[in-house]
Design a protein around this motif. Structure first.
Motif: not given
Lengths: 254, 210
Positions: A67, A70, A93-98, B10-14, B17, B46, B189
């Protein structure tokens, strides 16, 4: 024109980036949060984070570290190390990985690739293969699991093809023979896998000179090059690598 | 405030951020009330279309309503593909139908250099930007953005402006139709240029409110 990617890799142990030779003799290479932010700012195309103690599934600290890394990484971010279930991919994925890379667990349970691809799309399922030559001069590689500690008799190329069929969207291919040696990538291995599959292949293990990076993209037909030591110890900057690749007429994002 | 719709795909966090990094007031939510109150909404995602529409459930209607009301909506990656009428990923699935078009698999082909076209379309590809497209203000004529998709949108909507990228064939990289925006690639990204797109979207949202 799709650019060839330059990918720094953070091998992480006890919250620090480390780097070894042939997977052994680890030494400290810095703070993952700092290095991640730096590479993202300096023009890296992606970042890979591998928990080399393979404890992601059972370790809350590692997920918290993912986290934190990310938060400052604005390029695609792949995380791997000890993933055994599709749920864990969801968590990462919820922690910031793609994207997530799977290695040992996919060998032990190939259906994990199919299940993960179904739930999250194959674009986020990266199959990591640690391949080792069966004999020094033979074009024959076997898959090694558990961070290089356990050999198998699985043919690396056949495994790559099977993984693609199951749902892997990309292959992170490490030559165990070349890893950390800076003697150049295993071009024969990379080309053999790239020819056999239709998904992108990331070449890993052996990055040393600028020529070695260009060669594995050109002759090894890799879509991306992964490197660790040369970036962590500032032998080359991302920019220097990309400028050299551009000189060799390899398309890069500058 | 920009609401990022969290529907578990999917990548809500990205996305959050990146929005927090540019100083955008952001809320992650799947509540109708929040979506209706927002200055603008982002639909990330995604994975596959059919599954996404299923988990979106009644939220699909909420999104259609607020979009019809003129609220800026930005779909990213799968969220972009959901903007269209239908998708042929693993069967045939209805999308949100906000922009005419359909989502189909990237055809097998060769690269400009004659090499094999690997699928997924993975990595940074050059996008030809259109000056008319508000998301790209200040970004010049072409820029690299990161893609990660095996399907692409065939846009048939005459009212939509489309920016293209080339991967074997020309494929829609971004779309704009009134208050509806979409990016097949991931601006969150996309390094500095990607963050500029999110800043532009935030500006569009503020302008719409005032």
């Amino acid at each position: 024109m799709l650019a060839k990617r330059v990918i720094p890799c953070l091998d992480v142990k006890d919250n620090r980036v480390v780097k070894g030779i042939n997977f052994l003799n680890l030494r400290d290479a810095g703070d993952p949060v700092e290095l991640g932010a730096r590479y993202s700012d300096e023009g890296a195309d992606e970042l890979v984070f591998l928990d080399i103690t393979a404890t992601i599934r059972s370790n809350k600290t590692i997920v918290e570290l993912v986290e934190k890394v990310a938060e400052n990484v604005f390029i695609p971010f792949t995380v791997g190390g000890g993933i055994t279930r599709a749920d864990e991919i969801g968590l990462l994925l919820r922690s910031g990985a793609d994207k997530c890379s799977i290695n040992t667990a996919a060998v032990q349970n190939p259906q994990l690739l199919a299940e993960s691809a179904e739930r999250f799309g194959n674009q986020c399922v990266v199959l990591a293969i640690d391949a080792k030559r069966t004999e020094p001069d033979k074009k024959n590689w076997h898959v090694t699991i558990k961070a290089g500690s356990e050999p198998t008799d699985i043919d690396a190329i056949e495994w790559a093809v099977k993984a693609q069929t199951l749902g892997a969207g990309e292959i992170l291919l490490t030559s165990m023979d070349a890893d950390g040696t800076k003697a150049g990538y295993d071009i024969e291995l990379t080309a053999a896998v790239a020819d056999a599959v239709d998904i992108p292949v990331i070449a890993s293990g052996g990055a040393g000179t600028l020529e070695s990076l260009a060669d594995v993209l050109e002759y090894g037909k890799a879509d991306a090059v992964l490197a660790a030591s040369i970036f962590h110890y500032e032998q080359y900057s991302i920019r220097e690598v990309k400028e050299y690749l551009a000189e060799r007429n390899i398309p890069v994002r500058l | 405030m920009v609401v990022v719709i969290d529907y578990g795909v999917g990548n809500v966090r990205s996305v959050t951020n990146a929005l927090r990094h540019i100083g955008c007031d952001v809320k992650v939510s799947c509540e109708r009330g929040d979506i209706e109150k927002a200055d603008g909404i982002i639909l990330p995602g995604v994975g596959a279309c059919g599954y996404a529409m299923k988990v979106l459930g009644p939220l699909a209607e909420v999104i259609r309503d607020v979009a019809a009301g003129g609220k800026p909506l930005l779909g990213i990656c799968l969220g972009f593909q959901l903007l269209f009428d239908e998708s042929f990923e693993h069967g045939e699935h209805k999308g949100l139908g906000l922009i005419r078009g359909r989502v189909v698999r990237i055809p097998v082909g060769t690269t400009e250099a004659g090499g094999k076209l690997t699928i997924p379309h993975m990595g940074w590809n050059l996008v030809k930007l259109s000056e008319q497209m508000l998301l790209f203000s200040g970004l010049g004529r072409e820029k690299y953005f990161p893609f990660a998709n095996s399907y692409y949108a065939e846009v048939t909507d005459d009212e939509a402006i489309v920016a293209y990228t080339r991967y074997g064939i020309d494929m829609a990289a971004s779309v704009q139709k009134g208050n509806i925006f979409g990016c097949q690639f991931h601006p969150e990204k996309g390094a500095a240029d990607g963050l500029s797109i999110l800043r532009n979207f935030e500006r569009i949202c503020k302008k719409t409110v005032n």
